[in-house]
Structure formats: structure tokens, C-alpha cells
Design an enzyme around this catalytic site. Sequence first.
Site, mmCIF file in Angstrom:
data_model
loop_
_atom_site.group_PDB
_atom_site.id
_atom_site.type_symbol
_atom_site.label_atom_id
_atom_site.label_comp_id
_atom_site.label_asym_id
_atom_site.label_seq_id
_atom_site.Cartn_x
_atom_site.Cartn_y
_atom_site.Cartn_z
ATOM 1 N N LYS A 196 0.841 -1.200 0.000
ATOM 2 C CA LYS A 196 0.000 0.000 0.000
ATOM 3 C C LYS A 196 0.880 1.255 0.000
ATOM 4 O O LYS A 196 0.667 2.178 -0.759
ATOM 5 C CB LYS A 196 -0.913 -0.032 1.232
ATOM 6 C CG LYS A 196 -1.834 1.161 1.348
ATOM 7 C CD LYS A 196 -2.805 0.987 2.507
ATOM 8 C CE LYS A 196 -3.578 2.274 2.748
ATOM 9 N NZ LYS A 196 -4.529 2.185 3.848
ATOM 10 N N GLU A 202 10.424 -4.727 4.763
ATOM 11 C CA GLU A 202 10.542 -6.119 4.309
ATOM 12 C C GLU A 202 10.271 -6.234 2.814
ATOM 13 O O GLU A 202 11.010 -6.891 2.060
ATOM 14 C CB GLU A 202 9.548 -7.011 5.070
ATOM 15 C CG GLU A 202 9.804 -7.145 6.554
ATOM 16 C CD GLU A 202 9.064 -6.104 7.381
ATOM 17 O OE1 GLU A 202 8.795 -4.990 6.875
ATOM 18 O OE2 GLU A 202 8.758 -6.399 8.554
ATOM 19 N N GLY A 253 -5.017 -1.958 4.811
ATOM 20 C CA GLY A 253 -4.189 -3.073 4.340
ATOM 21 C C GLY A 253 -4.857 -4.425 4.541
ATOM 22 O O GLY A 253 -4.900 -5.263 3.633
ATOM 23 N N ARG A 254 -5.408 -4.660 5.728
ATOM 24 C CA ARG A 254 -5.980 -5.987 6.023
ATOM 25 C C ARG A 254 -7.342 -6.194 5.384
ATOM 26 O O ARG A 254 -7.929 -7.257 5.524
ATOM 27 C CB ARG A 254 -6.019 -6.209 7.532
ATOM 28 C CG ARG A 254 -6.698 -5.127 8.334
ATOM 29 C CD ARG A 254 -6.395 -5.277 9.821
ATOM 30 N NE ARG A 254 -6.902 -4.157 10.611
ATOM 31 C CZ ARG A 254 -6.254 -3.018 10.831
ATOM 32 N NH1 ARG A 254 -5.058 -2.824 10.295
ATOM 33 N NH2 ARG A 254 -6.768 -2.076 11.587
ATOM 34 N N GLU A 339 -5.102 -7.073 14.563
ATOM 35 C CA GLU A 339 -4.612 -5.741 14.193
ATOM 36 C C GLU A 339 -5.763 -4.732 14.258
ATOM 37 O O GLU A 339 -5.560 -3.562 14.547
ATOM 38 C CB GLU A 339 -3.977 -5.765 12.795
ATOM 39 C CG GLU A 339 -2.999 -4.626 12.568
ATOM 40 C CD GLU A 339 -2.195 -4.745 11.286
ATOM 41 O OE1 GLU A 339 -2.751 -4.501 10.212
ATOM 42 O OE2 GLU A 339 -0.987 -5.077 11.365
ATOM 43 N N HIS A 370 -5.151 -33.694 15.869
ATOM 44 C CA HIS A 370 -4.018 -34.522 16.270
ATOM 45 C C HIS A 370 -2.888 -33.678 16.832
ATOM 46 O O HIS A 370 -1.747 -34.145 16.930
ATOM 47 C CB HIS A 370 -3.537 -35.349 15.074
ATOM 48 C CG HIS A 370 -4.564 -36.341 14.633
ATOM 49 N ND1 HIS A 370 -4.648 -37.612 15.169
ATOM 50 C CD2 HIS A 370 -5.582 -36.222 13.763
ATOM 51 C CE1 HIS A 370 -5.670 -38.250 14.609
ATOM 52 N NE2 HIS A 370 -6.259 -37.429 13.754
ATOM 53 N N LYS A 509 9.050 -0.817 14.490
ATOM 54 C CA LYS A 509 9.636 -0.395 13.202
ATOM 55 C C LYS A 509 10.688 0.688 13.455
ATOM 56 O O LYS A 509 11.786 0.656 12.898
ATOM 57 C CB LYS A 509 8.547 0.201 12.293
ATOM 58 C CG LYS A 509 7.664 -0.788 11.586
ATOM 59 C CD LYS A 509 6.825 -0.021 10.548
ATOM 60 C CE LYS A 509 5.574 -0.769 10.158
ATOM 61 N NZ LYS A 509 4.651 0.024 9.348
HETATM 62 O O1 F6P Z 1 1.999 -4.302 9.871
HETATM 63 C C1 F6P Z 1 1.511 -3.056 9.611
HETATM 64 C C2 F6P Z 1 1.016 -2.891 8.217
HETATM 65 O O2 F6P Z 1 0.828 -1.539 7.981
HETATM 66 C C3 F6P Z 1 -0.247 -3.667 7.898
HETATM 67 O O3 F6P Z 1 -1.389 -3.056 8.358
HETATM 68 C C4 F6P Z 1 -0.156 -3.763 6.429
HETATM 69 O O4 F6P Z 1 -1.052 -4.691 5.948
HETATM 70 C C5 F6P Z 1 1.288 -4.131 6.269
HETATM 71 O O5 F6P Z 1 1.946 -3.366 7.250
HETATM 72 C C6 F6P Z 1 1.891 -3.895 4.916
HETATM 73 O O6 F6P Z 1 1.933 -2.543 4.565
HETATM 74 P P1 F6P Z 1 2.174 -2.098 3.078
HETATM 75 O O7 F6P Z 1 1.070 -2.687 2.260
HETATM 76 O O8 F6P Z 1 2.144 -0.613 3.086
HETATM 77 O O9 F6P Z 1 3.500 -2.632 2.619
#
Ligand code: F6P
Length: 546
Positions: A196, A202, A253-254, A339, A370, A509
Amino acid sequence: MTRCDRTTAWAALTGHFEAHGRDFDLREAFARDAGRFDSLSFDAPEVFADLSKNHLDIATLRFLLDLARECGLEAQRDAMFAGAAINNTEDRAVLHTALRAPRGHGPFSDEVHAVLDAMLAWVETVRDTVASGIRHIVNIGIGGSDLGPQMVVPALDAFAHPGLQFHFVSNVDGHDITPVLRRLKPAETLFIVASKTFTTQETMANAHLARAWFEAEGGTDIAGHFVATTTNVTAAAEFGITTTFGFWDWVGGRFSLWSAIGLPIAIAVGADHFRELLAGAHAMDRHFAEAPLGSNVPVLLGLLDVWYRNFHGATSRSVAPYHQGLRRLPAYLQQLEMESNGKRVDRDGEPLTYATSPVIWGEPGTNGQHAYFQMLHQGTDVIPVEFILVRRPTFGSVGLHPDLLARLECQQTMLLANGLAQSQALMHGKTTEQARADAGPAMSTQIDALTLARHRTFPGNRPSTTLLLDRLTPHSLGALIALHEHRIFTSGAIWGINSFDQWGVELGKALCKDLLPRLSAGPCADSSAVSDLDGSTAGLIARLRS
Ligand code: F6P
């Protein structure tokens, strides 16, 4: 909007719990009321919900519905659908429902459908694998930019393109991407950089690594093999990506698998099935928006969550999907619930006096049976379990020999019998007398019969919900996911929290940014002192750098 702990319904529920809730017995409730199943099971689009094996009766339900009304649930829901900035700490609307509204309906319809049409047209060019040469799709994203597609693609395997393999890389840990890259050739690979913000550490690290690999392996056409799904089109262009499908800040995002973030899903199942997924979610949206509260399944599930969390003191909810395709659903729901509702202050920043999000966890049935079901049946905690059963399988469509299909039909019946048996066992339990009367496998001959029977006693009276789908299709999966979004909205609205921000991920972060140079060895090393750090962090850094 009144905060739940300041309503009269909350006080009434507290009294009701003491009088009838704490000692509620499911077995007695069924014995008392032959119509219990009928009065506590409900139909929503694609989902039949049996709530009758819960510590709930019509009186409890009435109090919970009063609570919903006093907390202004309907007004809060309507504000979300109308596009009010209900995410007050970020001043944003929450409009994932607009992403699945039919053309001409809902806010931002023109923008939504323009991107959807463009994305779905482009998807068909990738799915034409003879012309595109693409065999592997690698989604690079994390959190909401990963978990949705990662959950839905295997769930809809029966509808997926047979010539494409999907990979999901999320972790900054190089052990995630390296086994994937080992199996790829640049000419056959499409990378989707899903973020987003297009700034997530990452994702950007993995995207740069993928690009470096692509070039090192002789790939030249970055623009042809990298696409982006993001709200930050400028950053994607700076990365060298020319094909970008955008979305908007009002998509959390979620909640984003319905937007361009759903690109891997659309590539897997094609345009028509992706539209079906949206249509299923939209059908559930209409149910949530229009059904009376007393037969509104997401509302009832959300209220039940409040009942267990705040009155029974349940700290977690276990999800048991009896469909292997839904193996990633527990992880997906974990982010969706935790979240969203893992908050400790209300919308005005006032500390809460009551608990919020339960821990969500689980594995597909029958594997969970199991592993940890022992604890669900005989442990000291009572954990509400949510069974998801799918009546008819979809493996018939993959062209198997009829003999094999007959066997698989039997296995499907075994699967369903297992799911039902677990909810039955949780509820009925087994008394010590019953345990004494029957023999178990491999029983000790050294321990007396009563002691052994005590070990083999099940307390029972353990609650569960069963959600029943007819088949796992794009349409029913869309409805199932939207059902969960709205049940989480419901409990969040009752708790008076902002379910749409996630400030709790920020501190780690920021600290990571500070620690990174202190930890680095080699060329990136910064010899910054560690003396300003706490003793544990400084000590661990010293060991890691030694
Ligand atoms: O973990 C925090 C968060 O902002 C989530 O809400 C989101 O889904 C994820 O990081 C990824 O963020 P982005 O889509 O901006 O890379």
C-alpha cells in the site's frame, strides 16, 4: 455513540451473566428446549451459522442486541458504508465495501471500476501463458499485502489456472525468498510488488533483491516482469515499474484483497471468478447493512465475541476450517481481528476498563485434532471454537478417475463426520462414570480404574459455532471473508475503539531503524555506542556482533 461499559445493557448483561451465564450448561439447554437448534441457527448469504452450541440463549441474545443498539452499532455501520472518516486517528474513510459494490453503486464507483476493469483485462494477458510465457507468479508483500491473496489462492485451487504456480514472499528473512528464486527463470516469472505504502522495509528489501536476482540471471525487461499494486504510484515508477494498479488510502491493508492487492487471485482464477469473489462479499455487505440485528449473522457473531471476551473471560478463539484449501484462513483472520481490535484505548484515547481482541489461532481440521485439540477438550481454559464445514468438495472438477473420486467422496464424509464429532465431544464431554464403563486404547494396568477414568473424563459444556458452506467457490469465499470483516467491525464498534488504525506496529519499526546500524557488521557497520541501550539489548548486540 455510548461506550459499552456506560450502557444500561452492559450492567444488565453483568447481572445476567452472574445469574444465568456463569453456570450455563449446554446439555441442559438442549434438553430444556427442543427448538434450540432452530431458534439459534441463522442464514446469511452462502453461510449457515449454527450458534446453538454456544453459551447463549434467547434472553442473553436480547441483552446483547440491546447493547448493540445502545452503542449505536447501526449508525456506526451506516457511517462506514457512507464513507465517513470513521478511522479518526488517520482521518480516513473505511470503504473496502465500495470495492465490491456493483458498477454505479457505492462511493468512488467510477474509480473502483476503472482500476478493476483495467486490472482484469491485463490479467487475461498473463493467463494466456502461451503468449506471455509466464509460469510463476511471485507476490512480494507483507501483512495485508500478503495474507489475503496467500489465503485465497489455495482456497480457490479448483478454479485456478493449471499452468501457473504461485509463490508468496513476505519475510525479510532471506530464507523466505531464496528457496523460491531457486525454482525460477526470469523469462517465466512475473513479480508483483504489493505494498500500500511502497515503503515497507521487508517488501522493499525483497523487491530489490528480486530485481537484482532477475538482472543477475540475465533478465533485461524489468518493466515486463515486475508490476506493482500500491497507492504510491510515484514510488513504484521510481523503482522502474511501469505497470501499476492503484488503490486508495480508504482501503485498509488488512481489507485490501478486494482491491489491486487481489491481483494474484485474479491471475489465478481469472476475471469472471474474481468478480464472483467480489459479488459474494457484496451479498454479505447487503446482509450486514440490511438484515435486522436479531438475524444479522455478522452482528450476532460479533456480539457473541463480546459475550465470551468480556463476560466469560475467554482470551482466545480457535478457528478450525474443515477444508484444506482454507489452511491459511486462521493466519488471515489473526491479522484481521488482532490488528483491528487489539486496542487499549477508546476512540477518544481514553483507557478501556474491559478487554478487547481475543487471540485468534487455529489449523485446518483434521490436523488440529491430532495436535492441540487435547487442550480444547481437557485443558483448564475454555476456548470457544469456530468450525467451518464445507458440505460438497470441489475436487471433482480436476479430472480425476471415477474410482478415485468415489474414494475422495468417502474421505469428504469422514472429514465432515470429524468436524461434527469434535463439536459434539466439546459439548457433551464424558463423565467419569462413562469413562469407567468403557475401555480406552493402551490403558495402564498399573493404575486403579477410578484414577484412570479421571484422566479419561471430559468436562464438556465447551462452546462452539459451526459455519456451514455448501461449496467453497469464489462467491461463497467472498461472503465468508466479508462475514468476518463485519463481525470484527461489530465487536470493535461495541468496544468503542478504532478498528482501522494500527499504531501498535510503529514502535518496533522505529526501534529497528535505530538498531540496524548498531548491529551491522562489515561495510554497513556503524560503530555507534551501545551504552545508551538497555543492558539486555546491548548484551545481545555484543554477542551477535562477536
Ligand atoms: O503491519 C503493519 C502494516 O501496515 C499492515 O497493516 C499492512 O497490511 C502491512 O503493514 C503492509 O503494509 P504495506 O502494504 O504498506 O506494505
